[in-house]
Scaffold this motif. Sequence first.
Motif, PDB file in Angstrom:
ATOM      1  N   ARG A 110      -0.020 -28.815 -21.618  1.00  0.00           N
ATOM      2  CA  ARG A 110       0.794 -28.141 -22.539  1.00  0.00           C
ATOM      3  C   ARG A 110       0.463 -26.704 -22.305  1.00  0.00           C
ATOM      4  NH1 ARG A 110      -2.578 -31.569 -25.774  1.00  0.00           N
ATOM      5  NH2 ARG A 110      -3.787 -29.636 -26.469  1.00  0.00           N
ATOM      6  N   THR A 111       1.157 -25.845 -22.469  1.00  0.00           N
ATOM      7  CA  THR A 111       1.213 -24.361 -22.472  1.00  0.00           C
ATOM      8  C   THR A 111       1.736 -23.872 -23.864  1.00  0.00           C
ATOM      9  OG1 THR A 111       3.522 -24.055 -21.559  1.00  0.00           O
ATOM     10  CG2 THR A 111       1.516 -24.505 -19.856  1.00  0.00           C
ATOM     11  N   ASN A 112       1.236 -22.741 -24.264  1.00  0.00           N
ATOM     12  CA  ASN A 112       1.534 -21.825 -25.294  1.00  0.00           C
ATOM     13  C   ASN A 112       1.382 -20.528 -25.225  1.00  0.00           C
ATOM     14  OD1 ASN A 112      -0.981 -21.836 -25.786  1.00  0.00           O
ATOM     15  ND2 ASN A 112      -1.318 -23.369 -27.130  1.00  0.00           N
ATOM     16  N   GLN A 113       2.166 -19.645 -25.747  1.00  0.00           N
ATOM     17  CA  GLN A 113       1.823 -18.302 -25.885  1.00  0.00           C
ATOM     18  C   GLN A 113       0.566 -18.108 -26.965  1.00  0.00           C
ATOM     19  OE1 GLN A 113       5.263 -16.107 -26.893  1.00  0.00           O
ATOM     20  NE2 GLN A 113       4.218 -13.989 -26.395  1.00  0.00           N
ATOM     21  N   GLU A 115      -1.857 -16.054 -29.584  1.00  0.00           N
ATOM     22  CA  GLU A 115      -1.353 -15.141 -30.728  1.00  0.00           C
ATOM     23  C   GLU A 115      -1.464 -13.656 -30.297  1.00  0.00           C
ATOM     24  OE1 GLU A 115      -3.383 -16.044 -34.289  1.00  0.00           O
ATOM     25  OE2 GLU A 115      -3.125 -18.191 -34.201  1.00  0.00           O
ATOM     26  N   ILE A 116      -2.375 -13.108 -29.679  1.00  0.00           N
ATOM     27  CA  ILE A 116      -2.480 -11.702 -29.404  1.00  0.00           C
ATOM     28  C   ILE A 116      -1.708 -11.221 -27.948  1.00  0.00           C
ATOM     29  CG2 ILE A 116      -4.069  -9.893 -29.077  1.00  0.00           C
ATOM     30  CD1 ILE A 116      -6.437 -11.533 -30.670  1.00  0.00           C
ATOM     31  N   ARG A 117      -2.353 -11.950 -27.009  1.00  0.00           N
ATOM     32  CA  ARG A 117      -1.576 -11.512 -25.816  1.00  0.00           C
ATOM     33  C   ARG A 117      -1.924 -12.616 -24.701  1.00  0.00           C
ATOM     34  NH1 ARG A 117      -1.990  -6.392 -21.629  1.00  0.00           N
ATOM     35  NH2 ARG A 117      -1.969  -7.867 -19.911  1.00  0.00           N
ATOM     36  N   GLY A 118      -0.822 -12.981 -23.741  1.00  0.00           N
ATOM     37  CA  GLY A 118      -1.163 -13.883 -22.911  1.00  0.00           C
ATOM     38  C   GLY A 118      -0.878 -15.114 -23.253  1.00  0.00           C
ATOM     39  N   TYR A 119      -0.974 -15.945 -22.439  1.00  0.00           N
ATOM     40  CA  TYR A 119      -0.759 -17.477 -22.437  1.00  0.00           C
ATOM     41  C   TYR A 119      -1.841 -18.390 -22.184  1.00  0.00           C
ATOM     42  CZ  TYR A 119       4.190 -16.377 -22.545  1.00  0.00           C
ATOM     43  OH  TYR A 119       5.308 -16.100 -23.026  1.00  0.00           O
ATOM     44  N   GLY A 120      -1.958 -19.700 -22.755  1.00  0.00           N
ATOM     45  CA  GLY A 120      -2.890 -20.807 -22.735  1.00  0.00           C
ATOM     46  C   GLY A 120      -2.231 -21.941 -22.284  1.00  0.00           C
ATOM     47  N   ALA A 121      -3.159 -22.719 -21.716  1.00  0.00           N
ATOM     48  CA  ALA A 121      -2.631 -24.175 -21.679  1.00  0.00           C
ATOM     49  C   ALA A 121      -3.757 -25.014 -21.472  1.00  0.00           C
ATOM     50  CB  ALA A 121      -2.163 -24.154 -19.999  1.00  0.00           C
ATOM     51  N   THR A 122      -3.488 -26.506 -21.854  1.00  0.00           N
ATOM     52  CA  THR A 122      -4.290 -27.426 -21.840  1.00  0.00           C
ATOM     53  C   THR A 122      -3.988 -28.423 -20.852  1.00  0.00           C
ATOM     54  OG1 THR A 122      -4.628 -27.057 -24.168  1.00  0.00           O
ATOM     55  CG2 THR A 122      -5.545 -29.004 -23.381  1.00  0.00           C
ATOM     56  N   LEU A 123      -4.908 -29.033 -20.059  1.00  0.00           N
ATOM     57  CA  LEU A 123      -4.902 -30.201 -19.113  1.00  0.00           C
ATOM     58  C   LEU A 123      -5.480 -31.338 -19.548  1.00  0.00           C
ATOM     59  CD1 LEU A 123      -4.343 -30.237 -15.570  1.00  0.00           C
ATOM     60  CD2 LEU A 123      -6.049 -31.386 -16.419  1.00  0.00           C
TER      61      LEU A 123
END
Length: 134
Positions: A110-113, A115-123
């Motif tokens: 899963r990837t997501n934007q 809240e503050i800045r940038g992107y995150g992901a979970t594998l």
Amino acid sequence: MRKKRLPLQALQKAVRDLLTACQTTPIHEHIDDKAKLPLIAFGEISVSPDDAKGATLYTAEMDLEIYSGANSRTEVNGILDNVATVLTAARLDMQAVGFAVVDQEITEIRTNQREIRGYGATLRLEVQIQDMEG
């Protein structure tokens, strides 16, 4: 009664060792204020025993969380690709502590934007583990 050992520490060490050796994004067990992006962190880990086959088997699910400060998905997707390649091309090594990896596969990404800045992901990595001493 059969002796039961949990493979939590062995699994986390095996993943950390493999990712450290085979890709360049730093991996953290704990994210503090000094950590610099991008980075990989250990997320939720769950282990379920399965003794139905006469052997001490476990199914472990581990989330790896990836954080990027970039304002596009390009960086986080590149890190995801590197991590997925490593985890599907090389078997985790837990033999030194008496566990054998029977199978490992990536079951969700899963990837997501952020809240503050940038992107995150979970594998999410699923690993079938046998206790060779149990």
